[in-house]
Design a protein around this motif. Structure first.
Motif, PDB file in Angstrom:
ATOM      1  N   LEU A   1     -12.420  89.630  17.476  1.00 45.98           N
ATOM      2  CA  LEU A   1     -12.714  88.426  16.715  1.00 45.98           C
ATOM      3  C   LEU A   1     -14.116  87.906  16.994  1.00 45.98           C
ATOM      4  CD1 LEU A   1     -12.488  85.512  18.591  1.00 45.98           C
ATOM      5  CD2 LEU A   1     -10.292  86.628  18.977  1.00 45.98           C
ATOM      6  N   MET A   2     -14.612  87.163  16.024  1.00 44.62           N
ATOM      7  CA  MET A   2     -15.886  86.463  16.163  1.00 44.62           C
ATOM      8  C   MET A   2     -15.735  85.106  15.471  1.00 44.62           C
ATOM      9  SD  MET A   2     -18.795  89.347  15.434  1.00 44.62           S
ATOM     10  CE  MET A   2     -18.202  89.821  13.835  1.00 44.62           C
ATOM     11  N   VAL A   3     -16.341  84.086  16.057  1.00 44.35           N
ATOM     12  CA  VAL A   3     -16.343  82.755  15.435  1.00 44.35           C
ATOM     13  C   VAL A   3     -17.737  82.161  15.584  1.00 44.35           C
ATOM     14  CG1 VAL A   3     -15.310  80.449  15.393  1.00 44.35           C
ATOM     15  CG2 VAL A   3     -13.934  82.387  16.164  1.00 44.35           C
ATOM     16  N   ILE A   4     -18.228  81.535  14.502  1.00 41.58           N
ATOM     17  CA  ILE A   4     -19.420  80.702  14.601  1.00 41.58           C
ATOM     18  C   ILE A   4     -19.085  79.343  14.010  1.00 41.58           C
ATOM     19  CG2 ILE A   4     -21.133  82.572  14.643  1.00 41.58           C
ATOM     20  CD1 ILE A   4     -21.634  81.966  11.661  1.00 41.58           C
ATOM     21  N   GLY A   5     -19.897  78.345  14.308  1.00 37.49           N
ATOM     22  CA  GLY A   5     -19.641  77.007  13.806  1.00 37.49           C
ATOM     23  C   GLY A   5     -20.134  75.984  14.798  1.00 37.49           C
ATOM     24  N   ALA A   6     -19.344  74.930  14.983  1.00 38.43           N
ATOM     25  CA  ALA A   6     -19.725  73.860  15.906  1.00 38.43           C
ATOM     26  C   ALA A   6     -18.471  73.240  16.502  1.00 38.43           C
ATOM     27  CB  ALA A   6     -20.541  72.799  15.162  1.00 38.43           C
ATOM     28  N   VAL A   7     -18.636  72.659  17.679  1.00 38.25           N
ATOM     29  CA  VAL A   7     -17.522  71.984  18.341  1.00 38.25           C
ATOM     30  C   VAL A   7     -17.932  70.550  18.673  1.00 38.25           C
ATOM     31  CG1 VAL A   7     -16.643  74.148  19.300  1.00 38.25           C
ATOM     32  CG2 VAL A   7     -18.172  72.729  20.686  1.00 38.25           C
ATOM     33  N   SER A   8     -16.931  69.666  18.790  1.00 33.61           N
ATOM     34  CA  SER A   8     -17.225  68.278  19.151  1.00 33.61           C
ATOM     35  C   SER A   8     -17.070  68.060  20.656  1.00 33.61           C
ATOM     36  CB  SER A   8     -16.346  67.311  18.361  1.00 33.61           C
ATOM     37  OG  SER A   8     -15.002  67.687  18.441  1.00 33.61           O
ATOM     38  N   ARG A   9     -16.404  68.977  21.311  1.00 32.45           N
ATOM     39  CA  ARG A   9     -16.348  69.007  22.773  1.00 32.45           C
ATOM     40  C   ARG A   9     -15.924  70.410  23.173  1.00 32.45           C
ATOM     41  NH1 ARG A   9     -13.276  65.126  25.657  1.00 32.45           N
ATOM     42  NH2 ARG A   9     -13.067  66.714  27.211  1.00 32.45           N
ATOM     43  N   ALA A  10     -16.165  70.770  24.426  1.00 32.86           N
ATOM     44  CA  ALA A  10     -15.877  72.147  24.836  1.00 32.86           C
ATOM     45  C   ALA A  10     -15.279  72.196  26.232  1.00 32.86           C
ATOM     46  CB  ALA A  10     -17.150  72.974  24.802  1.00 32.86           C
ATOM     47  N   ARG A  11     -14.502  73.244  26.447  1.00 40.37           N
ATOM     48  CA  ARG A  11     -13.968  73.520  27.780  1.00 40.37           C
ATOM     49  C   ARG A  11     -13.960  75.032  27.946  1.00 40.37           C
ATOM     50  NH1 ARG A  11      -8.637  74.073  29.831  1.00 40.37           N
ATOM     51  NH2 ARG A  11      -8.575  73.668  32.061  1.00 40.37           N
ATOM     52  N   PHE A  12     -14.572  75.478  29.022  1.00 35.94           N
ATOM     53  CA  PHE A  12     -14.655  76.926  29.277  1.00 35.94           C
ATOM     54  C   PHE A  12     -14.626  77.178  30.768  1.00 35.94           C
ATOM     55  CE2 PHE A  12     -18.740  75.024  28.237  1.00 35.94           C
ATOM     56  CZ  PHE A  12     -19.477  75.263  29.391  1.00 35.94           C
ATOM     57  N   GLY A  13     -14.311  78.408  31.122  1.00 38.02           N
ATOM     58  CA  GLY A  13     -14.112  78.729  32.536  1.00 38.02           C
ATOM     59  C   GLY A  13     -15.079  79.764  33.069  1.00 38.02           C
TER      60      GLY A  13
ATOM     61  N   ILE B   1     -21.683  76.555  18.054  1.00 40.73           N
ATOM     62  CA  ILE B   1     -21.147  77.820  18.563  1.00 40.73           C
ATOM     63  C   ILE B   1     -22.179  78.890  18.218  1.00 40.73           C
ATOM     64  CG2 ILE B   1     -19.282  79.513  18.520  1.00 40.73           C
ATOM     65  CD1 ILE B   1     -17.440  77.319  17.389  1.00 40.73           C
ATOM     66  N   VAL B   2     -22.968  79.282  19.195  1.00 36.94           N
ATOM     67  CA  VAL B   2     -23.963  80.332  18.982  1.00 36.94           C
ATOM     68  C   VAL B   2     -23.240  81.669  18.816  1.00 36.94           C
ATOM     69  CG1 VAL B   2     -25.908  81.555  20.015  1.00 36.94           C
ATOM     70  CG2 VAL B   2     -25.671  79.074  20.340  1.00 36.94           C
ATOM     71  N   SER B   3     -22.233  81.847  19.650  1.00 39.18           N
ATOM     72  CA  SER B   3     -21.463  83.078  19.605  1.00 39.18           C
ATOM     73  C   SER B   3     -20.112  82.838  20.259  1.00 39.18           C
ATOM     74  CB  SER B   3     -22.213  84.190  20.352  1.00 39.18           C
ATOM     75  OG  SER B   3     -21.446  85.364  20.368  1.00 39.18           O
ATOM     76  N   CYS B   4     -19.092  83.361  19.642  1.00 44.12           N
ATOM     77  CA  CYS B   4     -17.769  83.367  20.269  1.00 44.12           C
ATOM     78  C   CYS B   4     -17.153  84.696  19.883  1.00 44.12           C
ATOM     79  CB  CYS B   4     -16.916  82.203  19.771  1.00 44.12           C
ATOM     80  SG  CYS B   4     -15.233  82.207  20.440  1.00 44.12           S
TER      81      CYS B   4
ATOM     82  N   HIS C   1     -14.846  84.671  24.758  1.00 45.66           N
ATOM     83  CA  HIS C   1     -15.939  84.021  25.473  1.00 45.66           C
ATOM     84  C   HIS C   1     -16.811  83.311  24.452  1.00 45.66           C
ATOM     85  CE1 HIS C   1     -15.762  86.453  29.482  1.00 45.66           C
ATOM     86  NE2 HIS C   1     -14.583  86.003  29.105  1.00 45.66           N
ATOM     87  N   ILE C   2     -17.421  82.207  24.904  1.00 46.79           N
ATOM     88  CA  ILE C   2     -18.170  81.376  23.967  1.00 46.79           C
ATOM     89  C   ILE C   2     -19.523  80.997  24.561  1.00 46.79           C
ATOM     90  CG2 ILE C   2     -17.090  79.213  24.785  1.00 46.79           C
ATOM     91  CD1 ILE C   2     -16.989  78.355  21.787  1.00 46.79           C
ATOM     92  N   VAL C   3     -20.539  80.984  23.706  1.00 44.71           N
ATOM     93  CA  VAL C   3     -21.864  80.480  24.067  1.00 44.71           C
ATOM     94  C   VAL C   3     -22.162  79.316  23.135  1.00 44.71           C
ATOM     95  CG1 VAL C   3     -24.316  80.985  24.325  1.00 44.71           C
ATOM     96  CG2 VAL C   3     -22.630  82.792  24.731  1.00 44.71           C
TER      97      VAL C   3
ATOM     98  N   GLY D   1     -15.428  75.726  12.029  1.00 43.30           N
ATOM     99  CA  GLY D   1     -15.204  77.050  12.611  1.00 43.30           C
ATOM    100  C   GLY D   1     -15.011  78.092  11.533  1.00 43.30           C
ATOM    101  N   GLU D   2     -15.876  79.098  11.536  1.00 46.95           N
ATOM    102  CA  GLU D   2     -15.757  80.219  10.606  1.00 46.95           C
ATOM    103  C   GLU D   2     -15.378  81.453  11.412  1.00 46.95           C
ATOM    104  OE1 GLU D   2     -19.011  78.408   7.459  1.00 46.95           O
ATOM    105  OE2 GLU D   2     -19.560  80.189   8.603  1.00 46.95           O
ATOM    106  N   ALA D   3     -14.170  81.910  11.160  1.00 42.57           N
ATOM    107  CA  ALA D   3     -13.617  82.979  11.992  1.00 42.57           C
ATOM    108  C   ALA D   3     -13.515  84.297  11.242  1.00 42.57           C
ATOM    109  CB  ALA D   3     -12.230  82.577  12.496  1.00 42.57           C
TER     110      ALA D   3
END
Ligand code: ZN
Length: 138
Positions: free
Chosen positions: A38-50, A70-73, A89-91, A113-115
């Protein structure tokens, strides 16, 4: 390495306000996709990653409560406990172009989000506990 043939390709929008990881997982589950990428681009209003602490063998999670691109997911879909599991993974970039990122976790809220989800047909890819890393791997 397994060899796969491309199955269905899904391209579409994820709902504003939804949780990015949960929404990808919902689409995958509803479409019966057990293996894929999968790939997703777009934008988020908040983020959580590990970030996985390789010594401590646990994820450390970071929350960023701001608007980000979302530069890259990118990620994959395989089976864990007989259920499709999305590993992504997301950048993310801020208004100055500075980036942060890591292992996508629940708590990342979609603004847009465009998936692109690609089903793969072939041998099932199953995750199980991997003692040397402490992770659920293929
Ligand atoms: Zn990861």
């Amino acid at each position: 390495m397994n060899t796969y043939l491309t199955g269905r390709i899904l391209l579409g929008r994820l709902p504003k306000g939804g949780d990015l990881l949960k929404e990808i997982t919902r689409v995958v589950t509803e479409n019966g996709i057990e293996t894929g990428t999968l790939m997703v681009i777009g934008a988020v209003s908040r983020a959580r990653f590990g970030f996985y602490d390789q010594e401590g063998r646990e994820y450390h999670f970071k929350e960023v409560d701001r608007h980000l691109e979302i530069v890259s997911c990118s990620g994959n879909i395989s089976l864990l406990d007989n259920q499709p599991m999305v590993h992504a993974h997301i950048v993310l970039a801020d208004e100055d172009g500075n980036t942060v990122g890591g292992h996508l976790a629940e708590g990342t809220v979609i603004f847009a989000g465009e998936a692109y989800i690609r089903e793969l047909k072939g041998e099932k890819l199953v995750r199980s506990y991997d003692k040397p890393t402490g992770l659920s791997l293929w």
